[in-house]
Design an enzyme around this catalytic site. Structure first.
Site, short mmCIF file in Angstrom:
data_model
loop_
_atom_site.label_atom_id
_atom_site.label_comp_id
_atom_site.label_asym_id
_atom_site.label_seq_id
_atom_site.Cartn_x
_atom_site.Cartn_y
_atom_site.Cartn_z
N GLN A 135 29.96 41.66 51.61
CA GLN A 135 29.38 42.32 50.44
C GLN A 135 28.89 41.32 49.39
OE1 GLN A 135 32.12 46.13 49.76
NE2 GLN A 135 33.12 44.46 50.82
N ARG A 136 29.37 40.07 49.49
CA ARG A 136 28.92 39.04 48.55
C ARG A 136 27.94 38.09 49.20
NH1 ARG A 136 34.75 37.12 46.44
NH2 ARG A 136 33.94 35.11 47.09
N THR A 186 29.38 39.91 38.62
CA THR A 186 30.45 40.27 39.55
C THR A 186 29.99 41.44 40.39
OG1 THR A 186 32.62 41.30 39.83
CG2 THR A 186 31.65 41.55 37.66
N ILE A 187 30.26 41.35 41.67
CA ILE A 187 29.90 42.49 42.53
C ILE A 187 30.73 43.71 42.13
CG2 ILE A 187 29.16 41.07 44.49
CD1 ILE A 187 31.82 42.00 45.89
N ASP A 188 31.88 43.49 41.48
CA ASP A 188 32.79 44.60 41.16
C ASP A 188 32.24 45.52 40.06
OD1 ASP A 188 34.40 43.29 42.93
OD2 ASP A 188 35.72 42.42 41.43
N GLY A 238 35.95 45.44 45.31
CA GLY A 238 35.84 45.96 43.96
C GLY A 238 37.11 45.77 43.16
N ARG A 261 38.93 54.87 63.29
CA ARG A 261 38.85 53.40 63.31
C ARG A 261 38.62 52.92 61.88
NH1 ARG A 261 40.46 54.21 67.71
NH2 ARG A 261 39.62 53.48 69.70
O1 F6P Z 1 35.85 39.90 42.25
C1 F6P Z 1 35.02 39.83 43.35
C2 F6P Z 1 35.78 40.01 44.63
O2 F6P Z 1 34.86 39.92 45.70
C3 F6P Z 1 36.60 41.29 44.72
O3 F6P Z 1 35.82 42.41 45.00
C4 F6P Z 1 37.57 40.91 45.80
O4 F6P Z 1 38.78 41.65 45.69
C5 F6P Z 1 37.84 39.47 45.52
O5 F6P Z 1 36.72 38.98 44.79
C6 F6P Z 1 38.02 38.62 46.74
O6 F6P Z 1 38.37 37.35 46.32
P1 F6P Z 1 38.41 36.08 47.26
O7 F6P Z 1 37.00 35.59 47.44
O8 F6P Z 1 39.25 35.12 46.51
O9 F6P Z 1 39.00 36.51 48.58
#
Ligand code: F6P
Length: 350
Positions: free
Chosen positions: A277-278, A128-130, A173, A269
């Protein structure tokens, strides 16, 4: 008869998923096992949607972001009475000996329950990126996300300087501030707001004003999407709850930028980094980390040590019970926050 192993990737994708599948697959196939991929996380196990991984070019794959198996947040415990039996039935139908679940809290939480309640032979890999999974120092994907957020804040400096503005950058996160904290500290942000500490606008603005008075023309404020923002003791963040009963995240950067401008008359801004981020290729660390975790999970399967997850502790790969990983959410500790005192609110005062 050869060993048959299923694998799925669940939850939000994270850079390194393909590398984890690669590490797992190479070790298992070398041991003579057959690999069956389930598509879109637990959904594939519930709907019996599969693809063979026998012919996958693993070495080639580990470079790429995303997941070749697809992912979803679907979970058999959404409707356990009908969905759990389907998972068990499809496990039997494919004559599997073990299942490897690669995921975060939700995916591994289901894996843990299926192991404890139904003795489904599962092994976990943390992603998980979190970085909010307990029992492991880090999850793969986290450092790739930190890199994206750090670069974004670095790059925003020039436009912030040119226009004499405050740039407020919202990082993902969920309810943990790991990405924001690491990227904020790494890029020297003037303000870092995380869910682990309530963010009082009075204090943030007083700090920014002090910096402006000392000659700063611009500033970067990093804010985690799950941060609760307060003004005059009143919470301005959404009080709506998500499907898990947690406060909904998002909108923090917009609120903070609007308030900075209104309170200080300093042009501000906001920018939401979101799914960038993913996205993209994992950084080299995450590729190697994920590869090693996948290979470690393969070892757990070969040793029939089910109910465990491959993890990292003090820089070493170890095996931990799945239950330990999902029992509590790992958030920023006071120790971490104190170590970087001066970067985070509250910094004394209020
Ligand atoms: O759990 C990983 C995550 O990228 C969180 O950081 C983020 O809040 C959530 O998933 C976003 O989820 P989705 O892809 O359903 O918008």
């Amino acid at each position: 008869m050869s060993l048959r192993v299923g694998v799925l990737t669940g939850g939000g994708d994270a850079p390194g998923l393909n590398a984890a599948i690669c590490g797992l697959g190479r070790r298992l196939i070398a041991a003579g096992a057959e690999m069956i991929g389930f598509k879109d996380g637990w959904r594939g196990m519930m709907n019996d949607s599969t693809r063979s991984l026998q012919d996958a070019n693993f070495q080639h794959l580990l470079v790429y972001g995303g997941t070749l198996l697809g992912s979803s947040g679907d979970n058999p415990y959404r409707d356990p009475a009908t969905m759990v039996p389907k998972v068990l039935e499809n496990f039997r139908k494919h004559r599997l000996d073990a299942l490897v679940a690669i995921g975060g809290e939700g995916t591994l939480g289901a894996a843990d329950r299926l192991w404890r309640e139904h003795q489904l032979p599962v092994v976990g890999v943390p992603k998980t990126i979190d970085n909010d999974l307990d029992a492991t120092d880090f999850t793969f994907g986290f450092f790739s996300a930190v890199e994206v957020a750090t670069r974004a804040m670095d790059d925003l400096r020039s436009t912030a300087d040119s226009h004499g503005r405050v740039m407020v950058v919202e990082c993902m996160g969920r309810h943990a501030g790991w990405i924001t904290a690491y990227a904020g500290v790494a890029s020297g942000a003037e303000g870092i707001l995380v869910p682990e500490r309530p963010a009082h606008l009075e204090e943030l603005c007083a700090n920014l004003e002090r910096l402006r008075a000392s000659g700063k023309k611009s500033a970067i404020v990093a804010v985690a999407e799950g941060t609760r923002i307060y003004e005059n003791g009143v919470c301005l963040s959404s009080m709506d709850k998500d499907e898990f009963g947690e406060y909904q995240t998002g909108g923090a950067a917009f609120t903070v930028a609007k308030k900075i401008q209104a309170r200080l008359g300093w042009e501000a801004r906001h920018l939401v980094l979101g799914h960038l981020q993913r996205a993209g290729k994992p950084i080299a660390f995450d590729r190697i980390f994920a590869l090693r975790l996948g290979a470690r999970a393969a070892r757990l399967v070969l040793e029939k040590r089910y109910g465990f997850m491959a993890a990292m502790r003090a820089g070493e790969l170890v095996d931990v019970p799945l239950q330990a990983a999902v029992a509590a959410r790992k958030v920023l500790t006071d120790q971490f926050l104190d170590r970087y005192e001066g970067f985070f609110l509250p910094i004394g005062g209020l």
